[in-house]
Design an enzyme around this catalytic site. Structure first.
Site, PDB file in Angstrom:
ATOM      1  N   LYS A 182      -4.651  -6.952   3.129  1.00  0.00           N
ATOM      2  CA  LYS A 182      -4.600  -5.793   2.207  1.00  0.00           C
ATOM      3  C   LYS A 182      -5.994  -5.502   1.641  1.00  0.00           C
ATOM      4  O   LYS A 182      -6.388  -4.357   1.463  1.00  0.00           O
ATOM      5  CB  LYS A 182      -3.596  -6.057   1.072  1.00  0.00           C
ATOM      6  N   HIS A 194      -7.714  -3.661   4.206  1.00  0.00           N
ATOM      7  CA  HIS A 194      -7.151  -2.292   4.207  1.00  0.00           C
ATOM      8  C   HIS A 194      -7.893  -1.450   3.169  1.00  0.00           C
ATOM      9  O   HIS A 194      -8.325  -0.330   3.430  1.00  0.00           O
ATOM     10  CB  HIS A 194      -5.649  -2.354   3.873  1.00  0.00           C
ATOM     11  N   ASN A 195      -8.067  -2.027   1.988  1.00  0.00           N
ATOM     12  CA  ASN A 195      -8.727  -1.282   0.915  1.00  0.00           C
ATOM     13  C   ASN A 195     -10.196  -1.030   1.221  1.00  0.00           C
ATOM     14  O   ASN A 195     -10.739   0.005   0.854  1.00  0.00           O
ATOM     15  CB  ASN A 195      -8.568  -2.024  -0.415  1.00  0.00           C
ATOM     16  N   GLU A 199     -10.227   1.769   3.346  1.00  0.00           N
ATOM     17  CA  GLU A 199      -9.879   2.908   2.472  1.00  0.00           C
ATOM     18  C   GLU A 199     -11.133   3.407   1.711  1.00  0.00           C
ATOM     19  O   GLU A 199     -11.387   4.611   1.652  1.00  0.00           O
ATOM     20  CB  GLU A 199      -8.804   2.427   1.490  1.00  0.00           C
ATOM     21  N   SER A 235       0.826  -1.214   0.000  1.00  0.00           N
ATOM     22  CA  SER A 235       0.000   0.000   0.000  1.00  0.00           C
ATOM     23  C   SER A 235       0.851   1.251   0.000  1.00  0.00           C
ATOM     24  O   SER A 235       1.919   1.289   0.608  1.00  0.00           O
ATOM     25  CB  SER A 235      -0.935   0.015   1.214  1.00  0.00           C
TER      26      SER A 235
HETATM   27  C1  6PG Z   1      -3.109   1.310  -1.770  1.00  0.00           C
HETATM   28  C2  6PG Z   1      -4.322   1.385  -2.661  1.00  0.00           C
HETATM   29  C3  6PG Z   1      -3.982   0.784  -3.976  1.00  0.00           C
HETATM   30  C4  6PG Z   1      -4.963   1.153  -5.085  1.00  0.00           C
HETATM   31  C5  6PG Z   1      -6.286   0.458  -4.963  1.00  0.00           C
HETATM   32  C6  6PG Z   1      -7.415   1.314  -5.410  1.00  0.00           C
HETATM   33  O1  6PG Z   1      -3.267   0.793  -0.685  1.00  0.00           O
HETATM   34  O2  6PG Z   1      -2.070   1.776  -2.176  1.00  0.00           O
HETATM   35  O3  6PG Z   1      -5.379   0.719  -2.092  1.00  0.00           O
HETATM   36  O4  6PG Z   1      -3.812  -0.576  -3.777  1.00  0.00           O
HETATM   37  O5  6PG Z   1      -5.127   2.501  -5.108  1.00  0.00           O
HETATM   38  O6  6PG Z   1      -6.209  -0.631  -5.816  1.00  0.00           O
HETATM   39  O7  6PG Z   1      -8.493   0.510  -5.578  1.00  0.00           O
HETATM   40  P1  6PG Z   1      -9.707   0.915  -6.447  1.00  0.00           P
HETATM   41  O8  6PG Z   1      -9.211   1.142  -7.852  1.00  0.00           O
HETATM   42  O9  6PG Z   1     -10.629  -0.235  -6.342  1.00  0.00           O
HETATM   43  O10 6PG Z   1     -10.245   2.184  -5.858  1.00  0.00           O
END
Ligand code: 6PG
Length: 635
Positions: free
Chosen positions: A350, A353-354, A357, A295
């Site tokens: 992860k 985590h997303n 996010e 990330s």
């Molecule tokens: C990170 C982000 C990275 C990416 C995601 C975005 O932790 O650096 O999460 O992995 O930006 O894949 O996901 P989406 O395209 O589904 O918003």
């Protein structure tokens, strides 16, 4: 070649103890730089006065001469504080080969050690000035001194073996290139590979070595067999390809080229089940696949990402010096590369985590709506508010970039006003929602955040609603609603906690369901304190809290905010609904908390319905028996 091994770090960190053992292991002489200080320097330190650059220079020159003398014969192990980069530059001048180990420990531990240290002129009071002078050497191999001596020596052995190996990087897209540059900057020798696709991806690896001076010594390949050959016997490969088919296909192509003992680190946002399937296939040949959630976006990959690694623990230990070296470091100096557990647990974490996010991003967007529609503020004013909040416990990377974005203009207009509102998603948010459903874990927060993205792209229904129910144009709103900035701030704090809570509950449920006993929220959040997209002051608070509980709701800060700010949530939600401002994630937080507040939920009726039409059974309330009952519904 004679090698000099430098062990550096502040006083009391254990350089001499570890250095002596290391020297004995390698059968090399040990030099303690402290023994080379002049009498005047020793006098000064005894009196608790910090040494200046001028004081240190003749001493460092002496240490350097000793290094050169030993370097020309057998090599040596030298323990030296070497606090500044320029000191280190002086020390390695003209040496055939030098390794730097940086001994890392937190201040409290060192203080305790210094207090018990005997027969040394350096008083504990000098530690502060040493820490202030210290410029942490990113290129050094960082040693976590909380490990046992045996573990430290093993780590050092593995690190040196790894340092001598050539690391392979596959996939030179934005992230792969950034990771390669990060590795090269920290002194790792690289072979880099990118596939060849005529007119689309031509000589990509070679191009990278030409564009980035730091990669100029990397060996570039567009042919897999030659790439693998260049790695020699130690086959350690970091892969950064799009998750799914591209990764699977490449691993399949790699398989016949690799030997037992090879380690592949998959840095993509892979689905954990795919990782597990590939791990099993590779294991047949004795090849290890480590799933590694990365990330931090491009900048993180370049400067230090957060990394969530899983798979065979021994394989992780072998490549840990590399991964820990390129990962971010948090405020306590800990590496944000963490071993999560077996199988695909790293990619699972992860994925969550997303999901968090997604929730955080949706929430900032709703706060933006409330400020711009509800309080009729323009983007520049909102950017200022975000900046101010970023000085408080609301601080987060996502809030910071949102402030930066709102302060940005394009052709004279606020940039956000020019960007299409159709939001996209790649996969992790959707997997997290499916996983939560599979394990029966409430996930309203990130499910709503995901659905909001889908809804934004559902143009046909958007048009239909606007035609038949009515249009709301943000700019038409002239009467601000009855909510204050403070109210919005309080709600923002509360909903963040609720969003994080659902994510961590999913991780714990998965750890139990899939048998991942090493999964630890304390470790995970310590790794999310820097480098990753959801780093924040809240994460610092949670990381401290998770050292004593696995339940976010038991952490004092969370309890306090949830209790104190709940009435603001009710007020804000009611007023926003009245004003027709969409706040899906805020409403979801309120709706779920409201349900938890009920002594009795309406779900009794759902149970009765299930029994009525399908004889699924229900349990009596207030009855001793826990057995399912069926009622004979006769109508
Ligand atoms: C990170 C982000 C990275 C990416 C995601 C975005 O932790 O650096 O999460 O992995 O930006 O894949 O996901 P989406 O395209 O589904 O918003």
């Amino acid at each position: 070649m004679a090698t000099i091994y430098f062990l550096m770090g502040v006083a009391g960190v254990g350089k001499t103890t570890i250095g002596k053992i290391w020297a004995k292991q390698l059968n090399l002489p040990f030099i303690d730089a402290d023994d080379l200080h002049s009498d005047s320097n020793i006098e000064k330190m005894k009196r608790g006065i910090a040494l200046s650059d001028e004081d240190r220079w003749p001493w460092l020159t002496k240490v350097h001469s000793a290094a050169v003398a030993e370097g020309s014969t057998k090599g040596a192990v030298i323990a030296c504080s070497a606090l500044k980069a320029k000191y280190r530059a002086l020390l390695v001048g003209g040496l055939p080969e030098a390794y730097w180990f940086f001994l890392d420990a937190n201040k409290e531990t060192i203080q305790d050690r210094l207090k018990t240290r005997q027969h040394h002129y350096m008083p504990a009071s000098l530690l502060e000035s040493q820490l202030a002078t210290l410029e942490i050497p990113e290129e050094a191999i960082h040693i976590d001194t909380s490990l046992s001596l045996d573990e430290i020596i093993l780590f050092m052995q593995q690190s040196v073996a790894l340092r001598n190996a050539r690391i392979g990087v596959i996939g030179l897209g934005i992230m792969g290139t950034a990771i390669s540059r990060n590795m090269a900057e920290k002194g790792w020798q690289l072979s880099i590979y990118n596939r060849e696709v005529p007119d689309k991806e031509e000589s990509v690896a070679k191009h990278a070595t030409e564009v980035y001076p730091i990669l100029s010594t990397a060996l570039a390949f567009n042919e897999l067999t030659a790439f693998v050959k260049s790695l020699g016997k130690k086959q350690y490969i970091f892969m950064m390809l799009p998750a799914g088919e591209a990764t699977t296909m490449l691993i399949k192509a790699l398989m016949p080229l690799l030997s037992a003992g090879a380690i592949i680190i998959d840095g993509a946002n892979a689905f954990y089940k795919d990782t597990e399937m590939l791990q099993k296939q590779l294991a047949i040949k004795g090849i290890h696949l480590l799933g590694c959630g990365v990330s931090g976006g491009e900048k993180g990959a370049l400067k230090g990402p957060a990394m969530m690694v899983s798979g065979n623990k021994q394989a992780f230990e072998v490549v840990a010096p590399l991964l820990k070296c390129i990962a971010a470091r948090n405020g306590s100096g800990n590496s944000c590369c963490k071993y999560i557990g077996s199988e695909g647990s790293g990619h699972y974490v992860k994925m969550v985590h997303n999901a968090i996010e997604y929730g955080e991003m949706q929430l900032v967007a709703e706060i933006y709506s409330l400020l711009s529609i509800g309080l009729a503020l323009d983007d520049a004013s909102i950017a200022t508010i975000f900046k101010q909040w970023n000085e408080t416990d609301l601080e987060s990377y996502l809030l910071q970039i949102s402030g930066d974005i709102l302060a940005t203009k394009h052709n004279g207009a606020p940039i956000v006003s020019l960007i299409s509102d159709k939001a996209y998603a790649k996969g992790t948010g959707s997997w997290a929602t499916q996983e939560a459903a599979k394990l029966g874990v409430p996930s309203g927060m990130f499910t709503v955040a995901l659905n909001t993205r889908f809804l934004s792209g559902n143009l046909a229904v958007r048009e239909w609603v606007q035609q038949y129910i009515g249009v709301i144009n943000k700019n038409m709103n002239t009467s601000p609603i009855d909510i204050s900035l403070e109210l919005i701030e309080e709600v923002y704090k509360l909903v963040r906690i609720w969003n994080h809570q659902q994510g961590f509950a999913l991780i714990m449920a998965a750890a139990k369901e899939y048998g991942w006993p090493t999964v630890s929220l304390a470790t995970i959040t310590d790794g999310w304190r820097a480098g990753c997209i959801i780093r924040s002051t809240l994460m610092d608070i949670l990381a401290a809290g998770f050292t004593t509980t696995d339940n976010l709701l038991e952490i004092d800060y969370c309890k306090r905010v949830m209790k104190n700010n709940y009435s603001s949530l009710v007020k804000l939600a009611a007023n926003s609904m009245e004003a027709e401002i969409p706040i899906p994630i805020i409403s979801e937080a309120l709706q779920s908390i409201l349900q938890y507040k009920q002594k009795v939920l309406a779900t009794s009726l759902i149970q009765a319905q299930r029994d009525y039409f399908g004889a699924h059974g229900f349990k009596w309330k207030n009855k001793d028996t826990d057995n399912f009952q069926h009622h004979n519904w006769e109508f």
